[in-house]
Each structure stands twice: as C-alpha cells, then as structure tokens.
Design an enzyme around this catalytic site. Structure first.
Site, PDB file in Angstrom:
ATOM      1  N   ASP A   1       0.871  -1.185   0.000  1.00 12.11           N
ATOM      2  CA  ASP A   1       0.000   0.000   0.000  1.00 12.11           C
ATOM      3  C   ASP A   1       0.902   1.228   0.000  1.00 12.11           C
ATOM      4  O   ASP A   1       1.415   1.623   1.037  1.00 12.11           O
ATOM      5  CB  ASP A   1      -0.917  -0.002   1.236  1.00 12.11           C
ATOM      6  CG  ASP A   1      -1.796   1.244   1.304  1.00 12.11           C
ATOM      7  OD1 ASP A   1      -1.558   2.207   0.527  1.00 12.11           O
ATOM      8  OD2 ASP A   1      -2.719   1.265   2.153  1.00 12.11           O
TER       9      ASP A   1
ATOM     10  N   HIS B   1      -5.532  12.422  13.361  1.00 15.02           N
ATOM     11  CA  HIS B   1      -6.613  12.207  12.378  1.00 15.02           C
ATOM     12  C   HIS B   1      -7.718  11.303  12.925  1.00 15.02           C
ATOM     13  O   HIS B   1      -8.775  11.170  12.316  1.00 15.02           O
ATOM     14  CB  HIS B   1      -6.060  11.582  11.091  1.00 15.02           C
ATOM     15  CG  HIS B   1      -5.030  12.433  10.402  1.00 15.02           C
ATOM     16  ND1 HIS B   1      -5.300  13.715  10.000  1.00 15.02           N
ATOM     17  CD2 HIS B   1      -3.727  12.196  10.076  1.00 15.02           C
ATOM     18  CE1 HIS B   1      -4.202  14.241   9.440  1.00 15.02           C
ATOM     19  NE2 HIS B   1      -3.244  13.332   9.478  1.00 15.02           N
TER      20      HIS B   1
ATOM     21  N   ASP C   1       2.077  19.495  12.894  1.00 18.81           N
ATOM     22  CA  ASP C   1       2.139  18.475  11.840  1.00 18.81           C
ATOM     23  C   ASP C   1       1.664  19.124  10.534  1.00 18.81           C
ATOM     24  O   ASP C   1       0.878  20.062  10.555  1.00 18.81           O
ATOM     25  CB  ASP C   1       1.226  17.309  12.226  1.00 18.81           C
ATOM     26  CG  ASP C   1       1.308  16.138  11.249  1.00 18.81           C
ATOM     27  OD1 ASP C   1       1.964  15.145  11.581  1.00 18.81           O
ATOM     28  OD2 ASP C   1       0.685  16.216  10.152  1.00 18.81           O
TER      29      ASP C   1
ATOM     30  N   HIS D   1      -0.229  17.912   8.251  1.00 21.80           N
ATOM     31  CA  HIS D   1      -1.605  17.579   7.873  1.00 21.80           C
ATOM     32  C   HIS D   1      -2.583  18.204   8.862  1.00 21.80           C
ATOM     33  O   HIS D   1      -2.241  18.406  10.036  1.00 21.80           O
ATOM     34  CB  HIS D   1      -1.807  16.062   7.869  1.00 21.80           C
ATOM     35  CG  HIS D   1      -0.903  15.329   6.927  1.00 21.80           C
ATOM     36  ND1 HIS D   1       0.290  14.763   7.335  1.00 21.80           N
ATOM     37  CD2 HIS D   1      -1.013  15.076   5.591  1.00 21.80           C
ATOM     38  CE1 HIS D   1       0.876  14.193   6.287  1.00 21.80           C
ATOM     39  NE2 HIS D   1       0.111  14.373   5.212  1.00 21.80           N
TER      40      HIS D   1
ATOM     41  N   ASP E   1       6.482  16.064   9.748  1.00 22.65           N
ATOM     42  CA  ASP E   1       6.348  16.054   8.287  1.00 22.65           C
ATOM     43  C   ASP E   1       6.254  17.486   7.759  1.00 22.65           C
ATOM     44  O   ASP E   1       6.224  17.717   6.558  1.00 22.65           O
ATOM     45  CB  ASP E   1       5.135  15.211   7.843  1.00 22.65           C
ATOM     46  CG  ASP E   1       3.915  15.410   8.717  1.00 22.65           C
ATOM     47  OD1 ASP E   1       3.866  16.401   9.468  1.00 22.65           O
ATOM     48  OD2 ASP E   1       2.998  14.565   8.642  1.00 22.65           O
TER      49      ASP E   1
ATOM     50  N   TYR F   1       8.214  11.699   8.129  1.00 20.23           N
ATOM     51  CA  TYR F   1       8.509  10.508   7.332  1.00 20.23           C
ATOM     52  C   TYR F   1       9.864  10.537   6.655  1.00 20.23           C
ATOM     53  O   TYR F   1      10.241   9.576   5.979  1.00 20.23           O
ATOM     54  CB  TYR F   1       7.365  10.282   6.319  1.00 20.23           C
ATOM     55  CG  TYR F   1       6.036  10.288   7.045  1.00 20.23           C
ATOM     56  CD1 TYR F   1       5.670   9.196   7.838  1.00 20.23           C
ATOM     57  CD2 TYR F   1       5.202  11.408   7.034  1.00 20.23           C
ATOM     58  CE1 TYR F   1       4.494   9.217   8.578  1.00 20.23           C
ATOM     59  CE2 TYR F   1       4.023  11.429   7.766  1.00 20.23           C
ATOM     60  CZ  TYR F   1       3.675  10.331   8.544  1.00 20.23           C
ATOM     61  OH  TYR F   1       2.525  10.350   9.281  1.00 20.23           O
TER      62      TYR F   1
HETATM   63  C1  X5A Z   1      -0.134  11.486  11.115  1.00 20.67           C
HETATM   64  C2  X5A Z   1       0.071  11.739   9.648  1.00 20.67           C
HETATM   65  C3  X5A Z   1      -0.684  11.392   7.385  1.00 20.67           C
HETATM   66  C4  X5A Z   1      -1.597  10.573   6.554  1.00 20.67           C
HETATM   67  C5  X5A Z   1      -1.361  10.844   5.065  1.00 20.67           C
HETATM   68  C6  X5A Z   1      -2.249  10.037   4.163  1.00 20.67           C
HETATM   69  N1  X5A Z   1      -0.811  11.165   8.799  1.00 20.67           N
HETATM   70  N2  X5A Z   1      -2.016  10.342   2.786  1.00 20.67           N
HETATM   71  O1  X5A Z   1       1.017  12.423   9.283  1.00 20.67           O
HETATM   72 ZN    ZN Z   2       1.135  14.488   9.189  1.00 22.91          ZN
END
Ligand code: X5A
Ligand code: ZN
Length: 671
Positions: free
Chosen positions: A20, A135, A172, A174, A265, A305
């Site tokens: 994935d 999330h 973060d 996101h 990230d 990441y």
């Molecule tokens: C915690 C976090 C990111 C999810 C990305 C999905 N989640 N494309 O960084």
């Molecule tokens: Zn994130």
C-alpha cells in the site's frame, strides 16, 4: 524539574503487512532512528525516562465510542486478509496484530506525560509514539491514526485534573481534523493547526480545513486553521505564523497547559509536506511555546517521514525542552507572499472572536504632527540590508547544523538583595571585575561614571560584556546606580562594537536616549519603548509609546519587537529598563523571555540597582524559568494600536517579518 521522555520499544512492532504505497511511509524505523539520535546526542540520558503504559479502556472512552474501541481490540486476533479488508474501510489506515497494543501504549504515553507535568514530576516533556493520533475520530481510524492521543490527553487534563484552558498546537503538516471534530464546540480546548492545503487539493481534501472554520456553538473562535496554499514554506513563514497568528491568540487565551501535536512532516525533506523549514525551526517554535502556561508543554509525536529530518527535529525539540538555547535559523527571514495571504485570511476569520486581531478604528488618519513628534522623519534606508547576512545560504540546509547550543548561564552583578531572589545556581560568579584604570579609560567622557559606586558597577558590567562575547557565559544582568544607567549603557554599546559585534540590538524601555554619536550604520538597531509617540527615525532607530494594557503590550512584543529581532538576528541583545519604564515585573519577564528566542540567549540586561526585585525576576527568566501569566486580558487602546499600524507601515518594506498581510501583487492602474 526536568523534561520527561515517554517511550516504549513495543511501539515499533506494528508495520504494514501488504502493499500500500500510501501507508508505506509509516514505519517502525521512524521511532528507532529518533531514539537512536537522542541517545547518540546524550539527550535521552538528560531526560526523566518514563516507560509508556497502556491506556485503559475507560481512558480510551474519554474520546472514543465503546464500539470503536471493541472493533480495534478485535484486530488483535485477525489474519492478514481480514486485517487488510478492515483497513480498507478507513482512509489511509493499516492494522497489524500488534496495532491495538501499540495504540494503547501511544495513548497511555500521552496521558502519562500530562500526569507527569501536571503533578510536577516534570516541567515539560515529549512522548515518542506510534501510531500517531490527530486524524483519529470518535469512531474512526484515519490517516495512520488509531486513537487520538492528544485529544485523549486534553480530555484527561480537563476531567481528571480540572483544567479549564488547554491549548493544542498542531504543527504536523496535515490537518488534524480528528482533533478539530472532537473539540469543535468546546471553548476549554483551543485547537490551532497549520497544514498543507493548496486550496483543498491536498489530503484530506476537506472544506473544514480552511481558515473560515472557526468552531461551533460555545466553541466558536476556539478552532484556528492556518492553511498553507503552496509547498515550500520555510523558517520565516513558520515563525511569522507563530508571531502573528498563534501567539497573540495563545496569550489572550492564557492556557494552563500546552499540548503539541508534534508532527515533523512539516520539516524539510519530508515527502508528504514538501516544506522547507529546517530542524532548528522546531527549537524556536518550542521555546516560544515555553513562554505559555508556566512552561507546561507536552509534545506528542504525530507524523514525520523523512527519517533524518525527523530525528534531527525531535532532537531540537527535546534539547529546547531541556533548556538549551536554540541554534540560529538559517536562511533569509522573509515570509513568502502565499504565507502572508494565509496569515491575513486567518486573522480576518478570527477577528470577531479575538481582541488581538480587531483593527483599531482607522477613522482619524495619522497626521504628520502625530508621526513626527520626535522630529522630521529621516528617509528610510533602501530595502537591501546593509549588514552581513546571519548565515550564508547553505546548499544543504538539513546538514548545516548542529552547532552545539550554548547552555544558559547567568551572571548577576547586583546588590545582595537581588541575589537572594535568584534561583540557586545563579550567583555572583564570573571572573574578577575590570581593573579600575582600564574601566576609567572607557568611562572617560561620562563624569557620572567617575564616582566610586558607578565605576565599581561599570567594572563588573565590562567584565560581563567580555564574558558574553567570548562565550564564557550566555547572559547576565547588571545593576548600576540610577543616575549612571545611560552612561553605562553607552559604554556597554561602545565596548561591544569595539569587540566586533556585527549586529547589536538595544531595547531601551523608559526614559533613555540613544547615544548621540552612535553611527547609524546598521550595526546597531535601537528600539525605544517610552512615553513618547511612535516614530521611525531611521531603519535602525525606532521609537514606540509605552503600552498601557495587556493587549497593547503583547502586540508590541509580538507585532513589533520580535519581528524586528528575527529580521535583525542580533549577535547580542542589550535590554535596559530605565527611569519610569512603567513595566510591571510580569511584563518585563515576558519581554525578556520572548527576546531570548531570537537573541538565542545572548542577553545583557541592565537595571537600576534600586530595583532588586526586578533584577531577581529577570535573572530567573534568563535562567530559563517560565514567566508568570499576565492575568486578565485588556484590549490595547486605539491610540496604541494605531501607533503599531503606523510603525508597521513605515518599516515593513525593510523589516519583512513585520508583515501581517500580503502586499498587493499587482498595482492596479489609477490606484
Ligand atoms: C499522522 C500523519 C498522514 C496521513 C497521510 C495520508 N498522517 N495520505 O502524518
Ligand atoms: Zn502528518
């Protein structure tokens, strides 16, 4: 009281068992490399190390539905095929047989951290966890997140510790939509998130991630979204977002606890974020947050990441929590157009809810007499800085550091009365004062320094200047007899410039005049805060009225003093509290605490010896103690707010960190 580090190796167990591409970046190595670098740098050993415990099912119920908890519990017994099938029911999620155990440890770690900080076992801390949490929703896993660790920690702080004001800072890259949904109607939790948005074209593609989502019901104004509409945001953009959006709200809110959804990230190199902020930036962001809530800051890992960028950024965060001074920020401190547009839009969306963003009545236009009370406005210097750039732009910013940060050390030269008020560890240490004859030579033009007491003080001050500039100590406080303060300041400045300081920032509060023969050559930036009207006498000589209200003082520091300091990047900051400075001790404490960040701790504070209490509190701030709360918020007077708007208009072409709105990109004809 130290820094807690909460971790458990079991959290490296969960991993993706099938193909994935979207989930493949969330790996066990993320925690392993971060821990390894913490060990290698000797940072883990400096922390209070706590082994994460599992959150109980009752604790998970603070945020999640019993059915959802049961569903996750059930994954422990599933085979790979069933795990994959269940995972597909959620957006960007994978389950592993160890997921339930890991996710309970991650949630438990966040609760444990909050308990450690709220019981006083630690001053602050970081929980290194996976899976991440922000999330995750009441009954749904999402975006690699299973249980919402930070939301659980906030709810726990409310229900078990009785807190009424909790700030959640989600840096973060996101949008933590899970956290937003959980607290959207709750005024006790102020949720701030910045995130890659690109006008809705970036995951999770939600309308409610935009700046106009401000919360619902009683929670209106307690959700704050700062969407980034372009990739490539860097140190200047992040610091500007803190100075002009997050911190004004945060100080107005006056939280009892700060929780950080600390995803990295948002750092350079990350494949998800595509941003440019370097690891040092997280040291600055962390230290700015430490000025809130009595320094009770609990950071919980979310994303991140790029393994090396993640590990460096985690180290920067921990190091700052431990009290080390941050390294300089590489790169020009100029926020980009798109960042300024975002900052402007969130300030506009939040203006109905926060006095800090309400514009002064703009009806009476500033008359020339108002703006030039200190004399005719000199033409501003051209926008090109005349001083040397702080750091040459580095082709590989991720590897530009680390400079070993200098640990804070404070030398106090003040009467015994002040020394008693200082924390243990700060005493009149340091080498012998200067020889009398040498000090006399430097004192020469000033008759007031010829007398015994003033000269004795000057000999100590000169010793302190030398000590700071040759790196023996980080900062210090000096007290002089009141009549000798101006002259001592003059000698301090001349000695610093003589020793080769390239950029000297002088913040003078109260009735103190800039030395007349000081060259306006860009080596010194002089900022007066005194009982006069606003004036820009040059790009490097700015005068600001004394703010009366809490709100005025905060907007003066966050909207003017810190942007100038970040733009100037001083090698040394001299802060002087002179006659009728009018700042109550908590205000002086906050000024010094926040200035420590851009000055990276290299501060010499000069006070009158008749103010031992003030010297004592400043010593504690330079030592790294958190400032006291300013108490109830009162709005800036409209005169004061207008003075700030005026100064911004005069200065922002040169000092770009002052901008709170994007300049119009194209001049329309005839306007
Ligand atoms: C915690 C976090 C990111 C999810 C990305 C999905 N989640 N494309 O960084
Ligand atoms: Zn994130």
């Amino acid at each position: 009281m130290g820094t807690a580090l909460v971790y458990h190796e079991d959290m490296t167990a969960a991993r993706l068992l099938w193909d994935d591409p979207e989930c493949a970046i969330e790996t066990p190595e993320r925690l392993a490399v971060a821990m390894e670098l913490l060990r290698q740098r000797g940072l883990e050993q400096r922390c209070l190390q706590l082994a994460a415990r599992e959150a109980s099912e009752a604790e998970l119920g603070l945020v999640h539905s019993p059915e959802y908890v049961a569903l996750v519990r059930g994954t422990e017994a599933l085979g790979v095929g069933a795990l994959q099938e269940l995972s597909a029911q959620f957006d960007a999620v994978y389950f592993h047989p160890s997921t339930y155990h890991c996710a309970r440890l991650a949630a438990g770690a966040a609760l444990q951290l909050v308990d450690a900080v709220l019981t006083g076992a630690a001053q602050n801390g970081l929980a290194l966890v996976r899976p991440p949490g922000h999330h995750s929703q009441r009954a749904a896993a999402n975006g690699f997140c299973v249980f919402n660790n930070v939301a659980l920690a906030a709810e726990h702080a409310k229900q078990r510790h009785g807190l009424r004001r909790i700030l959640v800072v989600d840096w973060d890259i996101h949008h933590g939509q899970g956290t937003q949904y959980i607290f959207e109607d709750d005024p006790r939790v102020l949720y701030f998130s910045w995130h890659r948005y690109e006008h809705g074209r970036f995951w999770p593609y939600l309308r409610e991630s935009d700046a106009d989502a401000v919360g619902r019901g009683h929670g209106r104004g307690f959700t704050v979204n700062l969407p980034w509409n372009q990739v490539g945001m860097g140190n200047a953009d992040y610091v500007a977002a803190f100075l002009h959006v997050l911190l004004p709200l945060a100080f107005e809110f006056d939280p009892e606890l700060v929780l950080v959804s600390a995803g990295f990230d948002s750092a350079i190199g990350d494949p998800e974020g595509q941003m440019q902020a370097t690891p040092e930036c997280f040291a600055h962001l962390t230290q700015l947050l430490l000025a809130l809530a009595g320094g009770r800051v609990c950071a919980v890992l979310e994303g991140g990441y790029h393994l090396e960028s993640l590990a460096e950024s985690v180290c920067m965060t921990i190091q700052t929590l431990l009290g080390d001074q941050p390294p300089p920020l590489p790169g020009p401190m100029v926020p980009c157009q798109s960042a300024l547009e975002s900052i402007q839009s969130v300030r506009a969306a939040q203006a109905p809810h926060w006095a800090s963003f309400q514009h002064p009545a703009t009806v009476p236009m500033l008359s020339p007499s108002y703006s030039s009370s200190e004399g005719r406005l000199l033409p501003l210097l051209p926008a090109e800085p005349v001083y040397k750039a702080a750091a040459p732009s580095c082709p590989d910013p991720l590897h530009a550091h680390p400079l070993a940060p200098v640990c804070p050390a404070v030398v106090l030269t003040a009467p015994d009365a002040a020394v008693h008020l200082c924390p243990r560890g700060i005493r009149q240490k340091g080498a012998a004062p200067w020889e009398e004859a040498e000090a006399e030579a430097w004192a020469r033009p000033h008759e007031v320094l010829a007398q015994g007491e003033a000269l004795a003080a000057l000999r100590k001050v000169l010793r302190l200047v030398d000590g700071i500039l040759d790196g023996q100590v980080n900062s210090g406080i000096a007290a002089t007899p009141a009549p000798a303060l101006s002259a001592t300041l003059d000698v301090t400045i001349r000695r610093s410039l003589f020793l080769g300081v390239q950029r000297l920032l002088c913040v003078a509060v109260g009735q103190l005049d800039r030395p007349l023969d000081l060259a306006d050559d860009g080596r010194t930036l002089w900022l007066s805060i005194r009982d006069k009207q606003a004036a820009t006498l040059s790009t490097f000589h700015v005068s600001m009225p004394l703010p009366g209200a809490t709100g005025g003082f905060l907007s003066c520091i966050l909207g003017l003093v810190l942007p100038l300091a970040y733009g100037f990047q001083p090698d040394l900051l001299v802060v002087v509290l002179g006659p009728v400075h009018g700042l109550q001790d908590p205000y002086a404490a906050l000024l010094v605490t926040l200035l420590r960040v851009p000055a990276r701790g290299r501060i010499l504070a000069l006070v009158e010896e008749s103010k031992p209490q003030l010297a004592g509190i400043l010593a504690r701030m330079l030592h790294g103690e958190a400032p006291p709360s300013l108490g109830p918020f009162s709005k800036a007077s409209s005169e004061f707010a207008q003075a700030l708007v005026y100064l911004r208009g005069q200065l922002e072409l040169h000092w770009k960190m002052l901008q709170v709105a994007a300049p119009p990109s194209v001049a329309s004809p005839g306007s």
